[in-house]
Scaffold this motif. Sequence first.
Motif, mmCIF file in Angstrom:
data_model
loop_
_atom_site.group_PDB
_atom_site.id
_atom_site.type_symbol
_atom_site.label_atom_id
_atom_site.label_comp_id
_atom_site.label_asym_id
_atom_site.label_seq_id
_atom_site.Cartn_x
_atom_site.Cartn_y
_atom_site.Cartn_z
ATOM 1 N N LEU A 118 0.900 -1.090 0.017
ATOM 2 C CA LEU A 118 -0.102 -0.065 -0.014
ATOM 3 C C LEU A 118 0.899 1.069 0.022
ATOM 4 N N LYS A 119 1.692 1.103 0.829
ATOM 5 C CA LYS A 119 2.855 2.395 0.574
ATOM 6 C C LYS A 119 3.605 2.497 -0.709
ATOM 7 N N ASP A 120 3.824 1.468 -1.228
ATOM 8 C CA ASP A 120 4.367 1.421 -2.589
ATOM 9 C C ASP A 120 3.354 2.149 -3.690
ATOM 10 N N MET A 121 2.065 1.827 -3.463
ATOM 11 C CA MET A 121 0.812 2.444 -4.375
ATOM 12 C C MET A 121 0.996 3.951 -4.171
ATOM 13 N N LEU A 122 1.136 4.423 -2.844
ATOM 14 C CA LEU A 122 0.995 5.980 -2.568
ATOM 15 C C LEU A 122 2.431 6.689 -3.014
ATOM 16 N N ALA A 123 3.535 5.892 -2.996
ATOM 17 C CA ALA A 123 4.742 6.538 -3.249
ATOM 18 C C ALA A 123 5.023 6.517 -4.833
ATOM 19 N N LYS A 124 4.305 5.557 -5.656
ATOM 20 C CA LYS A 124 4.676 5.460 -7.121
ATOM 21 C C LYS A 124 3.416 5.341 -7.731
ATOM 22 N N PRO A 125 2.576 6.406 -7.832
ATOM 23 C CA PRO A 125 1.218 6.494 -8.457
ATOM 24 C C PRO A 125 1.106 6.308 -9.767
ATOM 25 N N ASP A 126 2.375 6.613 -10.265
ATOM 26 C CA ASP A 126 2.654 6.433 -11.940
ATOM 27 C C ASP A 126 2.583 4.859 -12.434
ATOM 28 N N LEU A 127 3.007 4.023 -11.448
ATOM 29 C CA LEU A 127 3.044 2.570 -11.569
ATOM 30 C C LEU A 127 1.717 2.032 -11.119
ATOM 31 N N TYR A 128 1.066 2.373 -10.547
ATOM 32 C CA TYR A 128 -0.391 2.013 -10.156
ATOM 33 C C TYR A 128 -1.318 2.464 -10.796
ATOM 34 N N HIS A 129 -2.648 2.059 -10.532
ATOM 35 C CA HIS A 129 -3.839 2.667 -11.040
ATOM 36 C C HIS A 129 -4.826 2.806 -10.050
ATOM 37 N N LEU A 130 -4.896 4.257 -9.650
ATOM 38 C CA LEU A 130 -5.849 4.463 -8.294
ATOM 39 C C LEU A 130 -7.434 4.949 -9.167
ATOM 40 N N GLY A 131 -7.334 5.062 -10.336
ATOM 41 C CA GLY A 131 -8.903 5.696 -10.807
ATOM 42 C C GLY A 131 -10.028 4.735 -10.477
ATOM 43 N N PRO A 132 -9.927 3.382 -10.651
ATOM 44 C CA PRO A 132 -11.000 2.386 -10.201
ATOM 45 C C PRO A 132 -10.798 2.043 -8.890
ATOM 46 N N THR A 133 -9.699 2.499 -8.033
ATOM 47 C CA THR A 133 -9.475 2.011 -6.755
ATOM 48 C C THR A 133 -10.508 3.206 -6.002
ATOM 49 N N GLU A 134 -10.499 4.365 -6.517
ATOM 50 C CA GLU A 134 -11.506 5.503 -5.796
ATOM 51 C C GLU A 134 -13.012 4.923 -5.592
ATOM 52 N N ARG A 135 -13.355 4.124 -6.688
ATOM 53 C CA ARG A 135 -14.708 3.664 -6.721
ATOM 54 C C ARG A 135 -14.759 2.477 -5.677
ATOM 55 N N LEU A 136 -13.580 1.879 -5.628
ATOM 56 C CA LEU A 136 -13.923 0.816 -4.378
ATOM 57 C C LEU A 136 -13.687 1.266 -3.168
ATOM 58 N N ALA A 137 -12.916 2.320 -2.956
ATOM 59 C CA ALA A 137 -12.727 3.023 -1.665
ATOM 60 C C ALA A 137 -13.957 3.487 -1.138
ATOM 61 N N SER A 138 -14.848 4.014 -1.830
ATOM 62 C CA SER A 138 -16.177 4.415 -1.806
ATOM 63 C C SER A 138 -17.176 3.426 -1.127
ATOM 64 N N LEU A 139 -16.953 2.209 -1.918
ATOM 65 C CA LEU A 139 -17.792 1.044 -1.398
ATOM 66 C C LEU A 139 -17.255 0.612 -0.081
ATOM 67 N N LEU A 140 -15.985 0.609 0.174
ATOM 68 C CA LEU A 140 -15.568 0.101 1.253
ATOM 69 C C LEU A 140 -16.058 0.574 2.700
ATOM 70 N N GLN A 141 -16.274 2.031 2.412
ATOM 71 C CA GLN A 141 -16.977 2.780 3.540
ATOM 72 C C GLN A 141 -18.205 2.804 3.906
ATOM 73 N N LEU A 142 -18.964 1.755 3.068
ATOM 74 C CA LEU A 142 -20.392 1.714 3.414
ATOM 75 C C LEU A 142 -20.902 0.575 4.206
ATOM 76 N N GLN A 143 -21.948 0.578 4.636
ATOM 77 C CA GLN A 143 -22.446 -0.699 5.548
ATOM 78 C C GLN A 143 -23.324 -1.523 4.459
ATOM 79 N N ASP A 144 -23.604 -2.692 4.843
ATOM 80 C CA ASP A 144 -24.417 -3.457 4.113
ATOM 81 C C ASP A 144 -25.621 -2.892 3.129
ATOM 82 N N ILE A 145 -26.616 -2.163 3.861
ATOM 83 C CA ILE A 145 -27.726 -1.614 3.129
ATOM 84 C C ILE A 145 -27.414 -0.454 2.129
ATOM 85 N N GLU A 146 -26.351 0.206 2.711
ATOM 86 C CA GLU A 146 -25.683 1.187 1.541
ATOM 87 C C GLU A 146 -24.963 0.539 0.442
ATOM 88 N N ALA A 147 -24.225 -0.609 0.922
ATOM 89 C CA ALA A 147 -23.368 -1.130 -0.235
ATOM 90 C C ALA A 147 -24.294 -1.756 -1.199
#
Length: 484
Positions: A118-147
């Motif tokens: 995870l540190k490597d992802m933040l330190a080298k954003p050009d080597l990883y793809h954080l676009g789809p990760t943003e949508r996943l991050a939104s889902l991971l912060q929801l509860q079951d009904i919200e999800a």
Amino acid sequence: MTGTELIEWWITRLEAERIRLTETGQDAPVVASQGRLVHTTGGLHLYEFIVPAGVQLSVDLPVSVVPADEEDTTEGVVLRQGGNSLFVQLVDALGCDVPSVTLVPDQAGLVSTSASRLKDMLAKPDLYHLGPTERLASLLQLQDIEAEAFPSASSVFTTVWSDDRSFRRQKLGNLAMELIRANKRILLISPDHLACDEMVGMVGRTMKAGGLNHTTWITRYELPIVSQAGGVDLQALGFEAQMHQFYAKSQGNKASLKHKYDRFRELAPFLSQKEAKQKDLDEVRLLEWRLVTQLRDLQVKMADVQKTLKDFEHLPLFQRLTMQAVGKNAASLKQYCALYQGQMDQLNKELDLAKGRIQQLAPEAAVPSGRRAEFEELQEQIAKLGGTKKVRELLAAEEHPNRQAFIQNRRLVAATPMRVASDPLFSRVRFDVLMVDEAPRIAAPSLLAAAGLVRERIIVSGDPHEIATAGQWAMPRPVTHAAP
């Protein structure tokens, strides 16, 4: 939280967990008994051990395995635990039966490795793809009904929510086949190895029904726990099995090339010698032809002189006088006969020598049937490979299995999320789509680590009601204070 903030939050949590594990001595050695070799594939070996009651080791936990004699320590990964039976994948074989071993787990190291990814992802954003990760991050912060109410389909993020596991997996199988037909590279993750085997079986069966050769496109990264799933032979889909088969074939091709090159080197001087002998034979045959030609000319002249000598006394007087005027008389004609006879005798001697030489050279210059055609075929094959120098380089080159190149040639790679997060190989491989089977049962840090490897789309599947019960996405809820 944004995706970056969520990753930072989980890094903090993982670092704290690592410290806790280290300080509390959670990685205590475990004595296991009754070890047996289940099967070997390529360079990996699956062993079953019996651990004491109450011992629980997590999936994908790295362990050091120390035999009772404390020699030949090897490394392994826990693939599954059922009751007291523990299945461990080892890089070195310990024999068919192992009376006793000591397992030294490294839970702190596993947590540290996940945090490092995870540190490597933040330190080298050009080597990883954080676009789809943003949508996943939104889902991971929801509860079951919200999800469950989370937008279910888009070009970037898709959810397959249902309490029917068979329905979910069939849906994922159909999506996987569509994506493979669209030439997409897929990373498929399941919470544990048994679930991963079942999901691979579902995808393989769907592809078979759709007319696709699943053995060409699918690879199961770790050793499969079960031999078959959904009527699909999982052993043939194992990454190590495919690697072993590929490089065994490569070694076979190399051995075949060496045999051909050795045969080429054997035939080249042989045919060169034959060509030299053939050249000598051609020269002697040319000499023979010249000798025969000269001999025939002399025989014709000899016949003419003998005829003239025989008819000389009966020739008209004026003709004899004419011949005598140019030096032709009975005596001179006899001299010509003697001269021609001497020359013919010499030519016959030379001709006998030539014929003897021809009889000697003919078998020496003869090429056995098929040898020249064989040589020409080998010569053509070597020329296509770049010539003898290139072939020597190919034969001299050491072959080391390129795991990264091999895995990049597969359309669908199935693994567990913790292996994806901790194995260095996955930090160098990128995919188009991430498919998540039983997502609520997978820890959020592992999901985030896998999401950073995909360029285009994430497909999340599972029962949203398990989000709360599994607790894998648990985060502190914001505290709200009532107005005074």
